[in-house]
Design a protein around this motif. Sequence first.
Motif, PDB file in Angstrom:
ATOM      1  N   GLY A  17      29.194  31.242  13.817  1.00 30.68           N
ATOM      2  CA  GLY A  17      28.646  31.397  15.170  1.00 30.68           C
ATOM      3  C   GLY A  17      27.137  31.182  15.185  1.00 30.68           C
ATOM      4  N   ILE A  18      26.470  31.657  14.140  1.00 29.03           N
ATOM      5  CA  ILE A  18      25.016  31.487  14.061  1.00 29.03           C
ATOM      6  C   ILE A  18      24.668  30.019  13.788  1.00 29.03           C
ATOM      7  N   ALA A  19      25.424  29.379  12.892  1.00 30.81           N
ATOM      8  CA  ALA A  19      25.175  27.955  12.620  1.00 30.81           C
ATOM      9  C   ALA A  19      25.323  27.144  13.910  1.00 30.81           C
ATOM     10  N   ARG A  20      26.355  27.470  14.694  1.00 31.41           N
ATOM     11  CA  ARG A  20      26.563  26.756  15.956  1.00 31.41           C
ATOM     12  C   ARG A  20      25.392  26.995  16.927  1.00 31.41           C
ATOM     13  N   ALA A  21      24.838  28.227  16.887  1.00 29.64           N
ATOM     14  CA  ALA A  21      23.736  28.550  17.808  1.00 29.64           C
ATOM     15  C   ALA A  21      22.440  27.843  17.433  1.00 29.64           C
ATOM     16  N   VAL A  22      22.266  27.492  16.155  1.00 25.64           N
ATOM     17  CA  VAL A  22      20.993  26.890  15.744  1.00 25.64           C
ATOM     18  C   VAL A  22      21.092  25.393  15.450  1.00 25.64           C
ATOM     19  N   VAL A  23      22.308  24.812  15.580  1.00 18.99           N
ATOM     20  CA  VAL A  23      22.505  23.430  15.124  1.00 18.99           C
ATOM     21  C   VAL A  23      21.651  22.440  15.909  1.00 18.99           C
ATOM     22  N   HIS A  24      21.320  22.768  17.156  1.00 18.67           N
ATOM     23  CA  HIS A  24      20.482  21.866  17.952  1.00 18.67           C
ATOM     24  C   HIS A  24      19.012  22.278  17.870  1.00 18.67           C
ATOM     25  N   LYS A  25      18.676  23.156  16.905  1.00 22.91           N
ATOM     26  CA  LYS A  25      17.306  23.575  16.623  1.00 22.91           C
ATOM     27  C   LYS A  25      16.582  24.108  17.863  1.00 22.91           C
ATOM     28  N   PRO A  26      17.152  25.145  18.458  1.00 24.01           N
ATOM     29  CA  PRO A  26      16.512  25.721  19.638  1.00 24.01           C
ATOM     30  C   PRO A  26      15.228  26.451  19.257  1.00 24.01           C
ATOM     31  N   ALA A  27      14.285  26.516  20.189  1.00 27.89           N
ATOM     32  CA  ALA A  27      13.049  27.264  19.949  1.00 27.89           C
ATOM     33  C   ALA A  27      13.274  28.759  20.143  1.00 27.89           C
ATOM     34  N   LEU A  28      14.374  29.092  20.829  1.00 23.03           N
ATOM     35  CA  LEU A  28      14.656  30.484  21.183  1.00 23.03           C
ATOM     36  C   LEU A  28      16.096  30.814  20.814  1.00 23.03           C
ATOM     37  N   LEU A  29      16.270  31.921  20.098  1.00 23.18           N
ATOM     38  CA  LEU A  29      17.603  32.342  19.661  1.00 23.18           C
ATOM     39  C   LEU A  29      17.876  33.724  20.247  1.00 23.18           C
ATOM     40  N   LEU A  30      18.966  33.834  21.016  1.00 21.23           N
ATOM     41  CA  LEU A  30      19.350  35.110  21.632  1.00 21.23           C
ATOM     42  C   LEU A  30      20.641  35.589  20.997  1.00 21.23           C
ATOM     43  N   ALA A  31      20.756  36.901  20.760  1.00 15.78           N
ATOM     44  CA  ALA A  31      22.000  37.424  20.196  1.00 15.78           C
ATOM     45  C   ALA A  31      22.349  38.733  20.895  1.00 15.78           C
ATOM     46  N   ASP A  32      23.618  38.850  21.307  1.00 19.80           N
ATOM     47  CA  ASP A  32      24.092  40.057  21.994  1.00 19.80           C
ATOM     48  C   ASP A  32      25.040  40.802  21.057  1.00 19.80           C
ATOM     49  N   GLU A  33      24.594  41.919  20.510  1.00 19.22           N
ATOM     50  CA  GLU A  33      25.357  42.727  19.552  1.00 19.22           C
ATOM     51  C   GLU A  33      25.992  41.867  18.456  1.00 19.22           C
ATOM     52  N   PRO A  34      25.177  41.104  17.715  1.00 17.80           N
ATOM     53  CA  PRO A  34      25.745  40.151  16.754  1.00 17.80           C
ATOM     54  C   PRO A  34      26.413  40.815  15.548  1.00 17.80           C
ATOM     55  N   THR A  35      26.153  42.106  15.351  1.00 17.96           N
ATOM     56  CA  THR A  35      26.757  42.769  14.180  1.00 17.96           C
ATOM     57  C   THR A  35      27.783  43.814  14.608  1.00 17.96           C
ATOM     58  N   GLY A  36      28.173  43.760  15.886  1.00 14.28           N
ATOM     59  CA  GLY A  36      29.032  44.797  16.445  1.00 14.28           C
ATOM     60  C   GLY A  36      30.308  45.083  15.680  1.00 14.28           C
ATOM     61  N   ASN A  37      30.897  44.049  15.078  1.00 16.02           N
ATOM     62  CA  ASN A  37      32.185  44.253  14.403  1.00 16.02           C
ATOM     63  C   ASN A  37      32.072  44.270  12.888  1.00 16.02           C
ATOM     64  N   LEU A  38      30.855  44.336  12.356  1.00 22.03           N
ATOM     65  CA  LEU A  38      30.681  44.159  10.913  1.00 22.03           C
ATOM     66  C   LEU A  38      30.261  45.465  10.237  1.00 22.03           C
ATOM     67  N   ASP A  39      30.592  45.588   8.937  1.00 24.91           N
ATOM     68  CA  ASP A  39      30.179  46.788   8.210  1.00 24.91           C
ATOM     69  C   ASP A  39      28.679  46.693   7.905  1.00 24.91           C
ATOM     70  N   PRO A  40      28.072  47.810   7.466  1.00 20.62           N
ATOM     71  CA  PRO A  40      26.608  47.837   7.294  1.00 20.62           C
ATOM     72  C   PRO A  40      26.054  46.750   6.377  1.00 20.62           C
ATOM     73  N   ALA A  41      26.730  46.459   5.260  1.00 22.83           N
ATOM     74  CA  ALA A  41      26.191  45.459   4.325  1.00 22.83           C
ATOM     75  C   ALA A  41      26.185  44.071   4.966  1.00 22.83           C
ATOM     76  N   LEU A  42      27.296  43.710   5.616  1.00 20.84           N
ATOM     77  CA  LEU A  42      27.365  42.401   6.272  1.00 20.84           C
ATOM     78  C   LEU A  42      26.395  42.329   7.443  1.00 20.84           C
ATOM     79  N   SER A  43      26.231  43.449   8.148  1.00 20.99           N
ATOM     80  CA  SER A  43      25.302  43.478   9.279  1.00 20.99           C
ATOM     81  C   SER A  43      23.884  43.188   8.807  1.00 20.99           C
ATOM     82  N   ALA A  44      23.499  43.797   7.683  1.00 15.01           N
ATOM     83  CA  ALA A  44      22.149  43.585   7.139  1.00 15.01           C
ATOM     84  C   ALA A  44      21.966  42.123   6.748  1.00 15.01           C
ATOM     85  N   GLU A  45      23.024  41.521   6.208  1.00 14.95           N
ATOM     86  CA  GLU A  45      22.978  40.117   5.812  1.00 14.95           C
ATOM     87  C   GLU A  45      22.753  39.221   7.041  1.00 14.95           C
ATOM     88  N   ILE A  46      23.463  39.530   8.127  1.00 11.68           N
ATOM     89  CA  ILE A  46      23.332  38.740   9.361  1.00 11.68           C
ATOM     90  C   ILE A  46      21.903  38.868   9.910  1.00 11.68           C
TER      91      ILE A  46
END
Length: 223
Positions: free
Chosen positions: A147-176
């Motif tokens: 999902g993140i690769a898709r959001a940046v593939v067109h090299k936007p100057a601005l990246l918005l994320a709405d609860e991007p770690t909502g479903n992930l455990d703490p270690a994966l959330s930190a990685e994201i």
Amino acid sequence: MIRFDQVSKRYPNGHMGLNKLSLHIKTGEMVFITGHSGAGKSTLLKLIMCMERPSSGQVHVGGQNLAELSSDDIPYLRRQVGVVFQNHQLLFDRTVFDNVALPLIINGTPPDEIGRRVRAALDKVGLLSREALYPIALSGGEQQRVGIARAVVHKPALLLADEPTGNLDPALSAEIMGLFEDFNRVGVTVIIASHDLPLIATLDHRMLTLDQGTLLRDGDQHG
Ligand code: ADP
Ligand code: ADP
């Protein structure tokens, strides 16, 4: 990069999404938007993307007053913005490659450039070896990285994320969050709505706290 002047959003059912909110986010900043459920975080992001229009007040994005944009101009605005959702909204009947390629296909990128761009984006999120797989074959953290690769593939100057770690455990959330920091480091302005306070507290970025559509607090998590 982003300026809200006395912005209110009143939904047709009478709910106030935002209430005379003013704020300024500079180019190159990384900012967390936090606050309880219903505080106005999603409304703020939707106004930046022109998915909603303010009831009063002004929103400027990249020097452009959004009130002056016609519906024909909105696709152009969206091209400068990448968006990451909690449930990543991948298409499960398409490969990882095709999912990431979608924004490029929509904006008419020449086919010979698409492969190079998609692989550059997959490389940045560490998924180059997964391009031929279908999302179902990936873990939850890997799906979010697609999902993140898709959001940046067109090299936007601005990246918005709405609860991007909502479903992930703490270690994966930190990685994201680390991936968002990587993009911020190369100059992308990053705005993340999240109520994961324990995680945000480990990161040294500006935090805007919303409450009932107003700004309760603006600062780093230490003060
Ligand atoms: P958050 O993202 O912080 O949970 P929201 O921006 O989703 O907050 O919601 C802020 C307020 O606006 C809430 O009272 C919510 O019920 C209301 N709201 C949000 N979206 C809509 C909508 N599409 N229609 C009506 N009310 C809405
Ligand atoms: P090219 O510029 O040839 O398309 P890349 O897509 O690999 O090559 O990007 C070149 C550089 O631009 C990389 O260092 C990358 O991190 C950086 N960059 C700047 N803005 C962004 C963005 N919004 N998304 C991804 N990378 C970006």
